[in-house]
Design a protein around this motif. Structure first.
Motif, mmCIF file in Angstrom:
data_model
loop_
_atom_site.group_PDB
_atom_site.id
_atom_site.type_symbol
_atom_site.label_atom_id
_atom_site.label_comp_id
_atom_site.label_asym_id
_atom_site.label_seq_id
_atom_site.Cartn_x
_atom_site.Cartn_y
_atom_site.Cartn_z
ATOM 1 N N HIS A 164 11.429 -5.623 -1.986
ATOM 2 C CA HIS A 164 11.601 -4.233 -1.179
ATOM 3 C C HIS A 164 13.043 -4.646 -0.584
ATOM 4 N N SER B 230 1.275 2.303 -0.873
ATOM 5 C CA SER B 230 2.729 2.627 -0.661
ATOM 6 C C SER B 230 3.378 2.992 -1.976
ATOM 7 N N GLU C 253 11.029 -4.688 4.578
ATOM 8 C CA GLU C 253 10.726 -3.489 3.773
ATOM 9 C C GLU C 253 10.602 -2.346 4.858
ATOM 10 N N PHE D 290 3.594 -11.112 3.155
ATOM 11 C CA PHE D 290 3.937 -10.135 3.760
ATOM 12 C C PHE D 290 4.746 -10.070 5.003
ATOM 13 N N ASP E 143 6.046 -2.125 -7.862
ATOM 14 C CA ASP E 143 5.182 -2.391 -6.713
ATOM 15 C C ASP E 143 3.847 -1.519 -6.867
ATOM 16 N N ARG F 41 -6.378 5.516 -2.566
ATOM 17 C CA ARG F 41 -6.196 5.849 -1.061
ATOM 18 C C ARG F 41 -5.616 7.249 -1.020
ATOM 19 N N TYR G 67 -5.938 -8.602 -1.766
ATOM 20 C CA TYR G 67 -6.908 -7.652 -1.148
ATOM 21 C C TYR G 67 -8.158 -8.213 -0.890
ATOM 22 N N HIS H 277 7.821 -10.640 0.525
ATOM 23 C CA HIS H 277 8.001 -9.388 0.909
ATOM 24 C C HIS H 277 8.836 -9.190 2.124
ATOM 25 N N HIS I 33 0.490 -4.992 -7.554
ATOM 26 C CA HIS I 33 -0.501 -5.277 -6.763
ATOM 27 C C HIS I 33 -1.782 -4.795 -7.508
ATOM 28 N N HIS J 110 -1.208 -11.349 2.800
ATOM 29 C CA HIS J 110 -0.981 -9.858 2.629
ATOM 30 C C HIS J 110 -1.179 -8.963 4.003
ATOM 31 N N TYR K 11 3.437 4.092 8.077
ATOM 32 C CA TYR K 11 2.564 3.237 7.250
ATOM 33 C C TYR K 11 2.159 2.048 8.050
HETATM 34 O O1 NIG Z 1 4.439 -3.941 -1.557
HETATM 35 N N1 NIG Z 1 3.968 -4.230 1.564
HETATM 36 C C1 NIG Z 1 3.096 -4.762 1.319
HETATM 37 N N2 NIG Z 1 2.322 -4.495 0.283
HETATM 38 C C2 NIG Z 1 2.220 -3.565 -0.548
HETATM 39 C C3 NIG Z 1 1.574 -2.375 -0.074
HETATM 40 C C4 NIG Z 1 0.149 -2.595 -0.345
HETATM 41 C C5 NIG Z 1 -0.700 -1.357 0.398
HETATM 42 O O2 NIG Z 1 -0.483 -0.481 1.119
HETATM 43 O O3 NIG Z 1 -1.853 -1.376 -0.250
HETATM 44 C C6 NIG Z 1 3.612 -2.973 -0.847
HETATM 45 O O4 NIG Z 1 4.266 -2.131 -0.671
#
Ligand code: NIG
Ligand code: FE
Length: 409
Positions: free
Chosen positions: A268, A324, A248, A217, A319, A84, A147, A245, A77, A180, A97
């Motif tokens: 994932h 994450s 996960e 996602f 990732d 963060r 995003y 995704h 990403h 997402h 999460y």
């Molecule tokens: O692959 N799982 C969703 N998306 C991302 C995390 C993105 C984020 O936390 O900003 C992932 O882990």
């Protein structure tokens, strides 16, 4: 014409071919000792062991070291505003999460920061990350939007990716991931956002030729399996190849869906059930596993061995994202894949090269040392593949070569 001869290679290790390797084939890596590689105009022309038959052109002495194909990061990403680090304290207190996300933090806080940045700012920030990735041995990567969460903001991210692919030495492959999260404007109107995605955002991204893949996602509190199916089927109609995704945090049907709709990859798969593994094997879906995310989320690890035994090709990726998994180092991913997935160094090498390339539609050009492929190569500060997978926490990439040109080292 530019040419480069790399000689005195202690060990050349590479998977072969232009297709993902599954089952026992995943560990069938070609190993040559006392080897050389000759490249012209950014392409591999020939390689072998013993004394190179070529004497002309530039030369690089590998000094008895390991050489592999450049690493391929099939899941990032890459484009985001801010970071963060404020979530670290919550992670230490064990706040889950999905709870951080439901409270408007997580992905949604990165959406705010990304919307506040210009395309130029996003590209400049991501370009620095690409430099860092190259320095760790990655020569091709995928990058997702996701995003922006509305038409113009997602397009802004995708345009930044396109610009980076043009301007940076890294090959950057683009994925549309408007699905997402549910954006704050639509938090009480799921159907409204699904329609925006399917009727406006996907068509706009595809028509402007800004993405090759479409990703969703599929997770508790984000998109259900049925919603994911609708989004990915729409993407397909517009020529975008599906990725997902899946599994996960909760197994809500993502991996089964991936196999059913013939997704090129499912990502994932930390809690992937047996029926998901069978569906992926039947559908020809690559399992794109992200062990650094398991590590960073303090969760369990995907059942990689079961997948390999079931004939599912396994790719490995970082990732890289601000929540994450703020890690872009594929060498660490390789260590974790050995130790946590119990994959062998040979299986791991295929996972971060050829199978990763196949997961992003690049296996005809990168991911192995084969004639006519791009001369994307890494000389490692390692005598052999075991050493590369065994050392932890150092950067062993000594010389990184992209299309026949030294980019690092
Ligand atoms: O692959 N799982 C969703 N998306 C991302 C995390 C993105 C984020 O936390 O900003 C992932 O882990
Ligand atoms: Fe991801």
């Amino acid at each position: 014409m530019s040419s480069l001869l790399i000689r005195n290679i202690g060990m050349l290790a590479t998977p072969e071919g232009a297709q993902a390797r599954r089952g026992a084939q995943q560990r069938a890596v070609r190993v040559l000792e006392n080897a050389w590689i000759y490249t012209e105009n950014g392409e591999i022309i020939s390689y072998g062991s013993g004394t190179p038959p070529i004497t002309m052109g530039d030369k690089l002495d590998a000094d008895g070291r390991l050489v592999t194909p450049g690493l391929v990061d099939a899941h990032t990403h890459l484009i985001f505003g801010g970071w963060r680090q404020n979530e670290l304290a919550m992670k230490i207190r064990n706040v889950p999460y999905l709870e951080i996300l439901a409270a408007g933090g997580g992905i949604l806080s990165t959406v705010k920061a990304t919307r506040a940045a210009t395309e130029e700012e996003l590209a400049a920030k991501a370009s620095a990350a690409l430099d860092e990735m190259l320095s760790f041995g990655t020569t091709t990567c995928e990058a997702k939007s996701g995003y922006g969460l509305n038409k113009s903001e997602e397009i802004k991210q995708l345009r930044a990716i396109k610009r980076l692919n043009r301007e940076h030495p890294m090959d950057v492959v683009s994925t549309f991931m408007g699905a997402h999260a549910l954006p704050p404007e639509y938090k009480d109107d799921r159907e409204g956002y699904l329609r925006l995605l399917c009727e406006e955002m996907i068509p706009a991204a595809a028509k402007a030729n800004l993405a090759r893949f479409c990703d969703v996602f599929c997770e508790t509190g984000v998109f259900t399996a049925e919603e994911s199916r609708r989004i990915l089927e729409t993407g397909k109609e517009y020529g975008l190849i599906p990725k997902i995704h899946a599994d996960e945090i909760d197994a809500i049907g993502g991996s089964v869906l991936a196999g059913e709709i013939g997704a090129v990859s499912a990502e994932h798969l930390i809690v992937c059930p047996d029926e998901g593994i069978s569906a992926m094997a039947a559908g020809g879906t690559i399992a794109c596993l992200l062990p650094a995310t398991s590590f960073y989320l303090n969760s369990t690890y995907a059942p990689a061995r079961k997948m390999i035994e079931a004939g599912v090709p396994v790719a490995l990726a970082s990732d890289f994202n601000p929540g994450s998994c703020p890690c872009l180092n594929l060498q660490l991913v390789m260590n974790l894949a050995c130790l946590k997935y119990r994959m062998t160094p040979e299986e791991v090498l295929t996972g971060v090269t050829l199978n990763a390339a196949a997961a992003i539609g690049m296996a005809d050009r990168v991911g192995s040392i084969d004639r006519a492929k791009q001369a994307d190569l890494v000389i490692w500060d390692a005598p052999d593949l075991n050493y590369l997978c065994y050392r932890l926490g150092s950067n062993l990439a000594r010389t990184v070569i992209k299309k026949g040109v030294v980019q690092h080292g």
